[in-house]
Write an enzyme that holds these catalytic residues in place. Sequence first.
Site, PDB file in Angstrom:
ATOM      1  N   LYS A  87      73.529 -62.089 -74.411  1.00 43.54           N
ATOM      2  CA  LYS A  87      74.497 -62.093 -75.513  1.00 43.54           C
ATOM      3  C   LYS A  87      73.917 -61.420 -76.768  1.00 43.54           C
ATOM      4  O   LYS A  87      74.660 -60.799 -77.540  1.00 43.54           O
ATOM      5  CB  LYS A  87      74.951 -63.522 -75.816  1.00 43.54           C
ATOM      6  CG  LYS A  87      75.779 -64.173 -74.706  1.00 43.54           C
ATOM      7  CD  LYS A  87      77.048 -63.398 -74.417  1.00 43.54           C
ATOM      8  CE  LYS A  87      77.972 -64.129 -73.446  1.00 43.54           C
ATOM      9  NZ  LYS A  87      79.141 -63.298 -73.060  1.00 43.54           N
ATOM     10  N   VAL A 102      80.762 -57.289 -61.594  1.00 43.88           N
ATOM     11  CA  VAL A 102      80.237 -56.389 -62.635  1.00 43.88           C
ATOM     12  C   VAL A 102      78.717 -56.230 -62.557  1.00 43.88           C
ATOM     13  O   VAL A 102      78.158 -55.359 -63.217  1.00 43.88           O
ATOM     14  CB  VAL A 102      80.635 -56.837 -64.065  1.00 43.88           C
ATOM     15  CG1 VAL A 102      82.149 -56.855 -64.227  1.00 43.88           C
ATOM     16  CG2 VAL A 102      80.014 -58.167 -64.442  1.00 43.88           C
ATOM     17  N   ILE A 123      85.151 -61.296 -60.136  1.00 42.68           N
ATOM     18  CA  ILE A 123      84.404 -61.574 -58.910  1.00 42.68           C
ATOM     19  C   ILE A 123      85.141 -62.559 -58.007  1.00 42.68           C
ATOM     20  O   ILE A 123      85.036 -62.483 -56.774  1.00 42.68           O
ATOM     21  CB  ILE A 123      82.981 -62.066 -59.238  1.00 42.68           C
ATOM     22  CG1 ILE A 123      82.101 -62.099 -57.996  1.00 42.68           C
ATOM     23  CG2 ILE A 123      83.012 -63.406 -59.934  1.00 42.68           C
ATOM     24  CD1 ILE A 123      80.620 -62.294 -58.302  1.00 42.68           C
ATOM     25  N   THR A 164      87.553 -73.604 -71.994  1.00 40.67           N
ATOM     26  CA  THR A 164      87.705 -73.017 -70.657  1.00 40.67           C
ATOM     27  C   THR A 164      86.795 -73.782 -69.696  1.00 40.67           C
ATOM     28  O   THR A 164      85.920 -74.549 -70.119  1.00 40.67           O
ATOM     29  CB  THR A 164      87.309 -71.529 -70.625  1.00 40.67           C
ATOM     30  OG1 THR A 164      85.900 -71.429 -70.809  1.00 40.67           O
ATOM     31  CG2 THR A 164      88.037 -70.719 -71.693  1.00 40.67           C
ATOM     32  N   VAL A 172      84.705 -72.596 -76.456  1.00 35.12           N
ATOM     33  CA  VAL A 172      86.111 -72.346 -76.160  1.00 35.12           C
ATOM     34  C   VAL A 172      86.546 -73.233 -74.999  1.00 35.12           C
ATOM     35  O   VAL A 172      85.787 -73.449 -74.042  1.00 35.12           O
ATOM     36  CB  VAL A 172      86.341 -70.863 -75.777  1.00 35.12           C
ATOM     37  CG1 VAL A 172      87.832 -70.584 -75.611  1.00 35.12           C
ATOM     38  CG2 VAL A 172      85.741 -69.924 -76.819  1.00 35.12           C
ATOM     39  N   TYR A 218      71.082 -66.213 -70.702  1.00 31.34           N
ATOM     40  CA  TYR A 218      72.391 -66.166 -71.373  1.00 31.34           C
ATOM     41  C   TYR A 218      72.228 -65.627 -72.794  1.00 31.34           C
ATOM     42  O   TYR A 218      72.910 -64.688 -73.215  1.00 31.34           O
ATOM     43  CB  TYR A 218      73.031 -67.558 -71.396  1.00 31.34           C
ATOM     44  CG  TYR A 218      74.461 -67.576 -71.910  1.00 31.34           C
ATOM     45  CD1 TYR A 218      75.529 -67.476 -71.041  1.00 31.34           C
ATOM     46  CD2 TYR A 218      74.736 -67.690 -73.276  1.00 31.34           C
ATOM     47  CE1 TYR A 218      76.848 -67.484 -71.501  1.00 31.34           C
ATOM     48  CE2 TYR A 218      76.043 -67.699 -73.748  1.00 31.34           C
ATOM     49  CZ  TYR A 218      77.096 -67.608 -72.860  1.00 31.34           C
ATOM     50  OH  TYR A 218      78.397 -67.606 -73.329  1.00 31.34           O
TER      51      TYR A 218
HETATM   52  N1  LIG Z   1      83.820 -70.844 -73.120  1.00 33.31           N
HETATM   53  C1  LIG Z   1      82.952 -70.783 -74.119  1.00 33.31           C
HETATM   54  O1  LIG Z   1      82.641 -71.786 -74.765  1.00 33.31           O
HETATM   55  C2  LIG Z   1      82.364 -69.456 -74.528  1.00 33.31           C
HETATM   56  C3  LIG Z   1      81.748 -69.350 -75.782  1.00 33.31           C
HETATM   57  C4  LIG Z   1      81.233 -68.122 -76.187  1.00 33.31           C
HETATM   58  C5  LIG Z   1      81.333 -67.040 -75.337  1.00 33.31           C
HETATM   59  N2  LIG Z   1      81.923 -67.172 -74.115  1.00 33.31           N
HETATM   60  C6  LIG Z   1      82.041 -65.982 -73.272  1.00 33.31           C
HETATM   61  O2  LIG Z   1      83.402 -65.697 -73.071  1.00 33.31           O
HETATM   62  C7  LIG Z   1      83.554 -64.930 -71.863  1.00 33.31           C
HETATM   63  C8  LIG Z   1      84.690 -65.502 -71.042  1.00 33.31           C
HETATM   64  O3  LIG Z   1      84.339 -66.795 -70.595  1.00 33.31           O
HETATM   65  P1  LIG Z   1      85.423 -67.980 -70.425  1.00 33.31           P
HETATM   66  O4  LIG Z   1      85.137 -68.965 -71.469  1.00 33.31           O
HETATM   67  O5  LIG Z   1      86.790 -67.413 -70.313  1.00 33.31           O
HETATM   68  O6  LIG Z   1      84.940 -68.610 -69.018  1.00 33.31           O
HETATM   69  P2  LIG Z   1      85.575 -68.545 -67.559  1.00 33.31           P
HETATM   70  O7  LIG Z   1      84.515 -69.066 -66.653  1.00 33.31           O
HETATM   71  O8  LIG Z   1      86.888 -69.233 -67.536  1.00 33.31           O
HETATM   72  O9  LIG Z   1      85.844 -66.988 -67.302  1.00 33.31           O
HETATM   73  C9  LIG Z   1      84.817 -66.093 -66.954  1.00 33.31           C
HETATM   74  C10 LIG Z   1      85.372 -65.154 -65.897  1.00 33.31           C
HETATM   75  O10 LIG Z   1      84.360 -64.165 -65.578  1.00 33.31           O
HETATM   76  C11 LIG Z   1      84.348 -63.994 -64.168  1.00 33.31           C
HETATM   77  N3  LIG Z   1      83.033 -63.474 -63.769  1.00 33.31           N
HETATM   78  C12 LIG Z   1      81.844 -64.117 -63.862  1.00 33.31           C
HETATM   79  N4  LIG Z   1      80.853 -63.373 -63.370  1.00 33.31           N
HETATM   80  C13 LIG Z   1      81.423 -62.210 -62.949  1.00 33.31           C
HETATM   81  C14 LIG Z   1      80.903 -61.040 -62.339  1.00 33.31           C
HETATM   82  N5  LIG Z   1      79.588 -60.912 -62.063  1.00 33.31           N
HETATM   83  N6  LIG Z   1      81.749 -60.029 -62.054  1.00 33.31           N
HETATM   84  C15 LIG Z   1      83.076 -60.147 -62.337  1.00 33.31           C
HETATM   85  N7  LIG Z   1      83.629 -61.252 -62.894  1.00 33.31           N
HETATM   86  C16 LIG Z   1      82.807 -62.272 -63.200  1.00 33.31           C
HETATM   87  C17 LIG Z   1      84.634 -65.380 -63.629  1.00 33.31           C
HETATM   88  O11 LIG Z   1      85.046 -65.363 -62.268  1.00 33.31           O
HETATM   89  C18 LIG Z   1      85.709 -65.869 -64.588  1.00 33.31           C
HETATM   90  O12 LIG Z   1      87.007 -65.507 -64.175  1.00 33.31           O
HETATM   91  C19 LIG Z   1      82.189 -64.962 -71.192  1.00 33.31           C
HETATM   92  O13 LIG Z   1      81.518 -63.734 -71.439  1.00 33.31           O
HETATM   93  C20 LIG Z   1      81.476 -66.104 -71.888  1.00 33.31           C
HETATM   94  O14 LIG Z   1      80.071 -65.962 -71.840  1.00 33.31           O
HETATM   95  C21 LIG Z   1      82.453 -68.346 -73.695  1.00 33.31           C
END
Ligand SMILES: NC(=O)c1ccc[n+]([C@@H]2O[C@H](COP(=O)([O-])OP(=O)(O)OC[C@H]3O[C@@H](n4cnc5c(N)ncnc54)[C@H](O)[C@@H]3O)[C@@H](O)[C@H]2O)c1
Length: 274
Positions: free
Chosen positions: A180, A76, A38, A211, A209, A176
């Site tokens: 999930k 998405v 996005i 990020t 993670v 959330y």
């Molecule tokens: N970081 C954590 O602690 C953690 C833990 C468990 C699961 N997750 C999951 O891991 C996945 C990746 O997250 P991350 O940690 O890399 O975070 P992040 O915020 O760095 O990356 C998420 C990416 O998704 C994109 N995005 C968000 N909404 C969108 C949409 N509607 N359409 C298109 N793109 C979109 C964002 O622009 C970003 O680039 C996510 O699904 C998150 O829920 C993260």
Amino acid sequence: MGRFEGKTAFITGGARGQGRSHALALAAEGADVAVLDICRQIPSVQHSMATPEDLVETEKLVRDLGQEFIGIQGDVRNKDEVDAAVAAVEERFGRIDLVCANAGIMATTGPPAQEIAAWHDSVDTMLSGVFYTLKAVIPGMIQRGEGGSIVITGSTSSMRGVAYKVDMLSPGQVGYGAAKHGVLAIMRNFAMALGQHRIRVNTVMPMGVNTKMVVNDFFAGVIADAPPGWMANAMQQGLVEPEDITNAVAFLLSEDARFVTGTALAVDSGQLLL
Ligand SMILES: NC(=O)c1ccc[n+]([C@@H]2O[C@H](COP(=O)([O-])OP(=O)(O)OC[C@H]3O[C@@H](n4cnc5c(N)ncnc54)[C@H](O)[C@@H]3O)[C@@H](O)[C@H]2O)c1
């Protein structure tokens, strides 16, 4: 020879974070990569989301590895945008073999999390968005008849609640967790129906993670208020790195996992044991 030579990967949310890490690992092992992200802010999300510059950086890093790249800015939450992105990638690369349905938001903090928009943005991105992504990629996979591999990004929140106080029963927080949890139902149904086409569908469930989704002032406040042991795990590990999740994703996408389907693989240092 890399495990993904001649393959094409489609990654949602790959402008940064785990999605970028997946893109680079797949490219390093020979895949061409397309990313749909996005690249702008959703108002219900307090943490900063990816930017167009992030997507350009992912492109540069993939190209530095000698692989082709397509970057598409799109949402998405919007089925038409997902369909158009997949069509554009199939037009240009001729195929999609590997899919990471990874895009996500954490609309769980601050006043915006309490608005109903946070529920819709969370469920639309991480549940509907995953469904749209899988629906869009499978016709081409089936038609080509060469199988495929899909990994959905869940979370330890796919298996448990995290709300430690009533205030956390917000639309964003519960949305959330609902999304999930819900992706496991998507995975199980798609894995059942697509097995006969040699298309495998699995889920990776990360713990915290490193990020920008969780490394920010807003989430730091959630941690500071939490009761002792809220993020406990058997290995007494803090955050893991995106590459730790990528290693699991790459395994599931690869032929090393050729008979693994319908599995939810936790990368959680034993968090779900406790
Ligand atoms: N970081 C954590 O602690 C953690 C833990 C468990 C699961 N997750 C999951 O891991 C996945 C990746 O997250 P991350 O940690 O890399 O975070 P992040 O915020 O760095 O990356 C998420 C990416 O998704 C994109 N995005 C968000 N909404 C969108 C949409 N509607 N359409 C298109 N793109 C979109 C964002 O622009 C970003 O680039 C996510 O699904 C998150 O829920 C993260």
